[in-house]
Design a protein around this motif. Structure first.
Motif, PDB file in Angstrom:
ATOM      1  N   PHE A 130       0.821  -1.210   0.000  1.00 38.93           N
ATOM      2  CA  PHE A 130       0.000   0.000   0.000  1.00 38.93           C
ATOM      3  C   PHE A 130       0.859   1.266   0.000  1.00 38.93           C
ATOM      4  N   GLU A 131       2.011   1.214   0.652  1.00 36.92           N
ATOM      5  CA  GLU A 131       2.892   2.382   0.669  1.00 36.92           C
ATOM      6  C   GLU A 131       3.218   2.853  -0.749  1.00 36.92           C
ATOM      7  N   TYR A 132       3.639   1.947  -1.598  1.00 41.72           N
ATOM      8  CA  TYR A 132       4.018   2.346  -2.947  1.00 41.72           C
ATOM      9  C   TYR A 132       2.804   2.619  -3.824  1.00 41.72           C
ATOM     10  N   TRP A 133       1.666   2.030  -3.505  1.00 48.18           N
ATOM     11  CA  TRP A 133       0.434   2.384  -4.217  1.00 48.18           C
ATOM     12  C   TRP A 133       0.196   3.886  -4.048  1.00 48.18           C
ATOM     13  N   VAL A 134       0.292   4.355  -2.824  1.00 46.62           N
ATOM     14  CA  VAL A 134       0.073   5.773  -2.527  1.00 46.62           C
ATOM     15  C   VAL A 134       1.221   6.613  -3.070  1.00 46.62           C
ATOM     16  N   ARG A 135       2.465   6.179  -2.858  1.00 46.08           N
ATOM     17  CA  ARG A 135       3.624   6.954  -3.305  1.00 46.08           C
ATOM     18  C   ARG A 135       3.675   7.121  -4.814  1.00 46.08           C
ATOM     19  N   GLU A 136       3.114   6.163  -5.549  1.00 51.56           N
ATOM     20  CA  GLU A 136       3.112   6.285  -7.005  1.00 51.56           C
ATOM     21  C   GLU A 136       1.921   7.093  -7.512  1.00 51.56           C
ATOM     22  N   GLY A 137       1.123   7.603  -6.594  1.00 49.05           N
ATOM     23  CA  GLY A 137       0.056   8.533  -6.956  1.00 49.05           C
ATOM     24  C   GLY A 137      -1.260   7.906  -7.375  1.00 49.05           C
ATOM     25  N   PHE A 138      -1.468   6.634  -7.057  1.00 47.82           N
ATOM     26  CA  PHE A 138      -2.722   5.983  -7.418  1.00 47.82           C
ATOM     27  C   PHE A 138      -3.805   6.300  -6.393  1.00 47.82           C
ATOM     28  N   ALA A 139      -5.043   6.420  -6.875  1.00 49.38           N
ATOM     29  CA  ALA A 139      -6.174   6.697  -5.990  1.00 49.38           C
ATOM     30  C   ALA A 139      -6.380   5.522  -5.031  1.00 49.38           C
ATOM     31  N   TYR A 140      -6.870   5.846  -3.856  1.00 52.92           N
ATOM     32  CA  TYR A 140      -7.174   4.811  -2.869  1.00 52.92           C
ATOM     33  C   TYR A 140      -8.433   5.214  -2.114  1.00 52.92           C
ATOM     34  N   GLU A 141      -8.976   4.264  -1.375  1.00 52.44           N
ATOM     35  CA  GLU A 141     -10.193   4.493  -0.606  1.00 52.44           C
ATOM     36  C   GLU A 141      -9.876   4.453   0.880  1.00 52.44           C
ATOM     37  N   THR A 142     -10.600   5.294   1.647  1.00 52.66           N
ATOM     38  CA  THR A 142     -10.496   5.284   3.102  1.00 52.66           C
ATOM     39  C   THR A 142     -11.910   5.144   3.663  1.00 52.66           C
ATOM     40  N   TRP A 143     -12.026   5.085   4.974  1.00 50.99           N
ATOM     41  CA  TRP A 143     -13.351   5.008   5.577  1.00 50.99           C
ATOM     42  C   TRP A 143     -14.136   6.293   5.327  1.00 50.99           C
ATOM     43  N   GLU A 144     -13.445   7.357   4.958  1.00 56.68           N
ATOM     44  CA  GLU A 144     -14.106   8.637   4.687  1.00 56.68           C
ATOM     45  C   GLU A 144     -14.407   8.843   3.198  1.00 56.68           C
ATOM     46  N   GLY A 145     -13.921   7.949   2.342  1.00 61.86           N
ATOM     47  CA  GLY A 145     -14.125   8.094   0.900  1.00 61.86           C
ATOM     48  C   GLY A 145     -12.813   7.998   0.140  1.00 61.86           C
ATOM     49  N   GLY A 146     -12.847   8.446  -1.107  1.00 62.27           N
ATOM     50  CA  GLY A 146     -11.672   8.357  -1.960  1.00 62.27           C
ATOM     51  C   GLY A 146     -10.602   9.366  -1.606  1.00 62.27           C
ATOM     52  N   ALA A 147      -9.369   9.034  -1.935  1.00 62.15           N
ATOM     53  CA  ALA A 147      -8.239   9.923  -1.676  1.00 62.15           C
ATOM     54  C   ALA A 147      -7.157   9.660  -2.716  1.00 62.15           C
ATOM     55  N   LYS A 149      -2.835  11.134  -3.466  1.00 60.09           N
ATOM     56  CA  LYS A 149      -1.733  12.051  -3.181  1.00 60.09           C
ATOM     57  C   LYS A 149      -0.892  12.198  -4.438  1.00 60.09           C
ATOM     58  N   ASP A 150      -0.151  13.299  -4.506  1.00 60.83           N
ATOM     59  CA  ASP A 150       0.766  13.484  -5.624  1.00 60.83           C
ATOM     60  C   ASP A 150       1.812  12.381  -5.604  1.00 60.83           C
ATOM     61  N   ALA A 151       2.228  11.971  -6.784  1.00 55.16           N
ATOM     62  CA  ALA A 151       3.251  10.940  -6.891  1.00 55.16           C
ATOM     63  C   ALA A 151       4.573  11.439  -6.328  1.00 55.16           C
ATOM     64  N   ASP A 152       5.289  10.556  -5.680  1.00 54.10           N
ATOM     65  CA  ASP A 152       6.609  10.837  -5.139  1.00 54.10           C
ATOM     66  C   ASP A 152       7.605  10.709  -6.291  1.00 54.10           C
ATOM     67  N   PRO A 153       8.345  11.779  -6.622  1.00 57.92           N
ATOM     68  CA  PRO A 153       9.273  11.714  -7.758  1.00 57.92           C
ATOM     69  C   PRO A 153      10.415  10.715  -7.553  1.00 57.92           C
ATOM     70  N   LEU A 154      10.576  10.191  -6.344  1.00 57.37           N
ATOM     71  CA  LEU A 154      11.584   9.157  -6.130  1.00 57.37           C
ATOM     72  C   LEU A 154      11.070   7.765  -6.509  1.00 57.37           C
ATOM     73  N   THR A 155       9.774   7.664  -6.823  1.00 61.11           N
ATOM     74  CA  THR A 155       9.216   6.358  -7.177  1.00 61.11           C
ATOM     75  C   THR A 155       8.694   6.289  -8.604  1.00 61.11           C
ATOM     76  N   VAL A 156       8.359   7.425  -9.207  1.00 61.14           N
ATOM     77  CA  VAL A 156       7.836   7.457 -10.583  1.00 61.14           C
ATOM     78  C   VAL A 156       8.308   8.725 -11.282  1.00 61.14           C
ATOM     79  N   PRO A 157       8.390   8.705 -12.605  1.00 61.40           N
ATOM     80  CA  PRO A 157       8.743   9.925 -13.334  1.00 61.40           C
ATOM     81  C   PRO A 157       7.666  10.997 -13.127  1.00 61.40           C
ATOM     82  N   VAL A 158       8.072  12.230 -13.033  1.00 59.93           N
ATOM     83  CA  VAL A 158       7.155  13.322 -12.722  1.00 59.93           C
ATOM     84  C   VAL A 158       6.110  13.535 -13.812  1.00 59.93           C
ATOM     85  N   ASP A 159       6.493  13.556 -15.069  1.00 63.00           N
ATOM     86  CA  ASP A 159       5.554  13.878 -16.149  1.00 63.00           C
ATOM     87  C   ASP A 159       5.269  12.698 -17.067  1.00 63.00           C
TER      88      ASP A 159
END
Length: 165
Positions: A130-147, A149-159
């Motif tokens: 799950f850490e890298y799912w979020v770090r790579e900028g993919f959408a995820y779900e929480t108990w409050e709904g969808g969320a 985060k911006d991709a971490d440039p150390l894990t994926v190319p920026v553009d």
């Protein structure tokens, strides 16, 4: 009177080559086997995003509190401790399962994959969890709904949507 000494220096391979690389055939067998056991976050995300049936189910093996904090959309929640008693009611043995836990510092997905394999399921582990799912900028779900985060440039190319590997 000056004294000269002659020394014979023994060449010691560096730390990388102290143990020689495997033969190309052994390396091919090892890496082929690794791909049979693992999938990465980007491949899982792109397969899910393609629409339709991806041919596998994603399983989050973490606690309910962890699941509520965030999980892969569409994943099945089944904590590792409950796999033995609930997997056969929740999962179809004809459909491969991709397990994940928190991230690379956690072996919960490995334990879940082992438990599923011992029950007769086809299984792969999602590297990065799950850490890298979020770090790579993919959408995820929480108990409050969808969320998301911006991709971490150390894990994926920026553009780019693709690292090219």
């Amino acid at each position: 009177m000056a004294m000269t000494t002659t020394s014979t220096q023994v060449s010691t391979p560096n730390a990388v080559l102290r143990t020689p690389p495997a033969s190309p055939a052994a390396a091919a067998a090892y890496f082929s086997a690794s791909l049979a056991f693992h999938a990465d976050v980007s491949d899982v995300a792109s397969s899910l995003a393609a629409g339709g049936d991806p041919g596998f189910v994603v399983l989050d093996s973490r606690s309910t509190a962890s699941w509520d904090q965030g999980h892969v959309p569409g994943a099945v929640h089944l904590p590792t401790a409950l796999i033995a008693e609930q997997a056969e009611q929740l999962l179809d043995k004809s459909v491969p399962v991709v397990t994940y836990c928190w991230g690379p510092g956690c072996n919960g997905a490995t334990r879940a994959a082992l438990a599923l394999a011992q029950l007769g399921f086809q299984v792969k582990e999602m590297l990065g969890g799950f850490e890298y799912w979020v770090r790579e900028g993919f959408a995820y779900e929480t108990w409050e709904g969808g969320a998301k985060k911006d991709a971490d440039p150390l894990t994926v190319p920026v553009d780019s949507d693709d690292c090219g590997c």
